[in-house]
Scaffold this active site. Structure first.
Site, PDB file in Angstrom:
ATOM      1  N   PHE A   1     105.233 -54.361 -34.730  1.00 24.07           N
ATOM      2  CA  PHE A   1     105.129 -53.024 -35.335  1.00 24.07           C
ATOM      3  C   PHE A   1     106.036 -52.961 -36.560  1.00 24.07           C
ATOM      4  O   PHE A   1     107.150 -53.475 -36.531  1.00 24.07           O
ATOM      5  CB  PHE A   1     105.515 -51.953 -34.303  1.00 24.07           C
ATOM      6  CG  PHE A   1     105.012 -50.591 -34.654  1.00 24.07           C
ATOM      7  CD1 PHE A   1     103.676 -50.258 -34.463  1.00 24.07           C
ATOM      8  CD2 PHE A   1     105.861 -49.650 -35.197  1.00 24.07           C
ATOM      9  CE1 PHE A   1     103.204 -48.997 -34.792  1.00 24.07           C
ATOM     10  CE2 PHE A   1     105.403 -48.389 -35.526  1.00 24.07           C
ATOM     11  CZ  PHE A   1     104.078 -48.058 -35.324  1.00 24.07           C
TER      12      PHE A   1
ATOM     13  N   HIS B   1     110.472 -39.875 -30.428  1.00 25.46           N
ATOM     14  CA  HIS B   1     110.044 -41.210 -29.996  1.00 25.46           C
ATOM     15  C   HIS B   1     111.001 -42.293 -30.500  1.00 25.46           C
ATOM     16  O   HIS B   1     111.340 -43.225 -29.769  1.00 25.46           O
ATOM     17  CB  HIS B   1     108.620 -41.475 -30.507  1.00 25.46           C
ATOM     18  CG  HIS B   1     108.057 -42.793 -30.100  1.00 25.46           C
ATOM     19  ND1 HIS B   1     107.673 -43.065 -28.800  1.00 25.46           N
ATOM     20  CD2 HIS B   1     107.814 -43.920 -30.810  1.00 25.46           C
ATOM     21  CE1 HIS B   1     107.226 -44.306 -28.730  1.00 25.46           C
ATOM     22  NE2 HIS B   1     107.293 -44.845 -29.941  1.00 25.46           N
TER      23      HIS B   1
ATOM     24  N   ALA C   1     111.669 -53.468 -36.141  1.00 25.36           N
ATOM     25  CA  ALA C   1     112.024 -52.355 -37.026  1.00 25.36           C
ATOM     26  C   ALA C   1     111.523 -51.062 -36.416  1.00 25.36           C
ATOM     27  O   ALA C   1     110.342 -50.932 -36.090  1.00 25.36           O
ATOM     28  CB  ALA C   1     111.425 -52.563 -38.415  1.00 25.36           C
ATOM     29  N   ILE C   2     112.450 -50.121 -36.255  1.00 32.37           N
ATOM     30  CA  ILE C   2     112.110 -48.798 -35.742  1.00 32.37           C
ATOM     31  C   ILE C   2     112.479 -47.811 -36.844  1.00 32.37           C
ATOM     32  O   ILE C   2     113.651 -47.687 -37.204  1.00 32.37           O
ATOM     33  CB  ILE C   2     112.875 -48.476 -34.440  1.00 32.37           C
ATOM     34  CG1 ILE C   2     112.691 -49.598 -33.418  1.00 32.37           C
ATOM     35  CG2 ILE C   2     112.418 -47.138 -33.874  1.00 32.37           C
ATOM     36  CD1 ILE C   2     113.605 -49.500 -32.208  1.00 32.37           C
TER      37      ILE C   2
ATOM     38  N   ARG D   1     117.332 -53.232 -45.661  1.00 29.77           N
ATOM     39  CA  ARG D   1     118.009 -54.002 -44.620  1.00 29.77           C
ATOM     40  C   ARG D   1     117.259 -55.286 -44.253  1.00 29.77           C
ATOM     41  O   ARG D   1     117.745 -56.084 -43.469  1.00 29.77           O
ATOM     42  CB  ARG D   1     118.195 -53.124 -43.378  1.00 29.77           C
ATOM     43  CG  ARG D   1     119.112 -51.936 -43.691  1.00 29.77           C
ATOM     44  CD  ARG D   1     119.347 -51.074 -42.499  1.00 29.77           C
ATOM     45  NE  ARG D   1     120.307 -51.747 -41.640  1.00 29.77           N
ATOM     46  CZ  ARG D   1     120.457 -51.475 -40.353  1.00 29.77           C
ATOM     47  NH1 ARG D   1     119.720 -50.557 -39.787  1.00 29.77           N
ATOM     48  NH2 ARG D   1     121.347 -52.123 -39.642  1.00 29.77           N
TER      49      ARG D   1
ATOM     50  N   ALA E   1     109.167 -52.985 -30.637  1.00 30.65           N
ATOM     51  CA  ALA E   1     110.567 -53.090 -30.217  1.00 30.65           C
ATOM     52  C   ALA E   1     110.755 -52.764 -28.737  1.00 30.65           C
ATOM     53  O   ALA E   1     111.629 -53.329 -28.084  1.00 30.65           O
ATOM     54  CB  ALA E   1     111.437 -52.176 -31.073  1.00 30.65           C
TER      55      ALA E   1
ATOM     56  N   ASN F   1     120.811 -58.584 -31.244  1.00 23.63           N
ATOM     57  CA  ASN F   1     119.936 -57.444 -31.474  1.00 23.63           C
ATOM     58  C   ASN F   1     119.750 -57.278 -32.978  1.00 23.63           C
ATOM     59  O   ASN F   1     120.557 -56.654 -33.653  1.00 23.63           O
ATOM     60  CB  ASN F   1     120.530 -56.183 -30.852  1.00 23.63           C
ATOM     61  CG  ASN F   1     119.606 -54.989 -30.975  1.00 23.63           C
ATOM     62  OD1 ASN F   1     118.612 -55.027 -31.691  1.00 23.63           O
ATOM     63  ND2 ASN F   1     119.942 -53.926 -30.274  1.00 23.63           N
TER      64      ASN F   1
ATOM     65  N   SER G   1     108.890 -37.969 -37.129  1.00 24.56           N
ATOM     66  CA  SER G   1     109.185 -36.551 -36.933  1.00 24.56           C
ATOM     67  C   SER G   1     109.299 -36.157 -35.464  1.00 24.56           C
ATOM     68  O   SER G   1     109.463 -34.987 -35.146  1.00 24.56           O
ATOM     69  CB  SER G   1     108.104 -35.708 -37.619  1.00 24.56           C
ATOM     70  OG  SER G   1     106.829 -36.042 -37.087  1.00 24.56           O
ATOM     71  N   THR G   2     109.222 -37.141 -34.550  1.00 20.71           N
ATOM     72  CA  THR G   2     109.333 -36.851 -33.121  1.00 20.71           C
ATOM     73  C   THR G   2     110.506 -37.635 -32.530  1.00 20.71           C
ATOM     74  O   THR G   2     111.026 -38.554 -33.157  1.00 20.71           O
ATOM     75  CB  THR G   2     108.039 -37.260 -32.375  1.00 20.71           C
ATOM     76  OG1 THR G   2     107.936 -38.692 -32.396  1.00 20.71           O
ATOM     77  CG2 THR G   2     106.808 -36.635 -33.012  1.00 20.71           C
TER      78      THR G   2
END
Length: 176
Positions: free
Chosen positions: A33, A99, A91-92, A138, A67, A124, A96-97
């Protein structure tokens, strides 16, 4: 020399180094993702490992959906005894939530548990950012490459743990 200075001189220091990594077997578990960012992390990790002497034949890249799935596969990799260390990359990016918070927290907790439960270094390298721009920074631009940094972490941890194993033998010899 004063007693205090003598005491300071008697302190044992254990520091990791980045040498003698040819035999290190490294598993890289990758969340697909946000792949446009994650692939740069993978490239950075592989580049760092190869530059520090890890043989390409000792590097295995394992891909998972995201992830959240990293800890389970890292655990299975640790159980397999095929790897001396594991690098988790993903990558996270905040939406807008809530989650983001759940995925980031559970991924980090799970990876930490694998390291402790299986006595194996687990880096990590999952980046957590507020924006796509931060994620890009990053993964190889302004803020360095966190995949490369995660690779360096596992190499240093392997060296530290190796020295602790040697020091345990040393301590047992001196207990007599």
């Amino acid at each position: 020399m004063s007693n205090l200075q003598q005491q300071r001189n008697d302190i044992t220091h254990i520091d990791g180094n980045l040498h003698q990594n040819e035999a290190a077997r490294i598993g890289i578990v990758v969340g697909r993702f946000n792949g446009f960012v994650v692939e740069s992390l993978v490239d950075g990790a592989i580049d760092a490992l190869l530059r520090h002497g890890v043989l390409g034949s000792n590097i295995t890249v394992i891909r998972v959906p995201g992830a959240f799935e990293l800890p389970l596969v890292a655990q299975r990799a640790a159980e397999s005894d095929r790897f001396d260390a594991i690098i988790a990359l993903g990558a996270i990016i905040r939406g807008s939530t809530p989650h983001f918070d759940f995925v980031a927290s559970e991924s980090a907790k799970g990876l930490s548990s694998v390291a402790i439960d299986y006595n194996i270094p687990v880096a990590n390298g999952v980046i957590t950012t507020d924006s796509i721009e931060q994620a890009i920074e990053r993964s190889g631009t302004k803020a360095g490459n966190k995949g490369s940094e995660a690779a360096m972490v596992v190499l240093e941890m392997l060296a530290v743990l190796s020295q602790l194993d040697i020091d345990d033998d040393y301590d047992n010899d001196n207990d007599a």
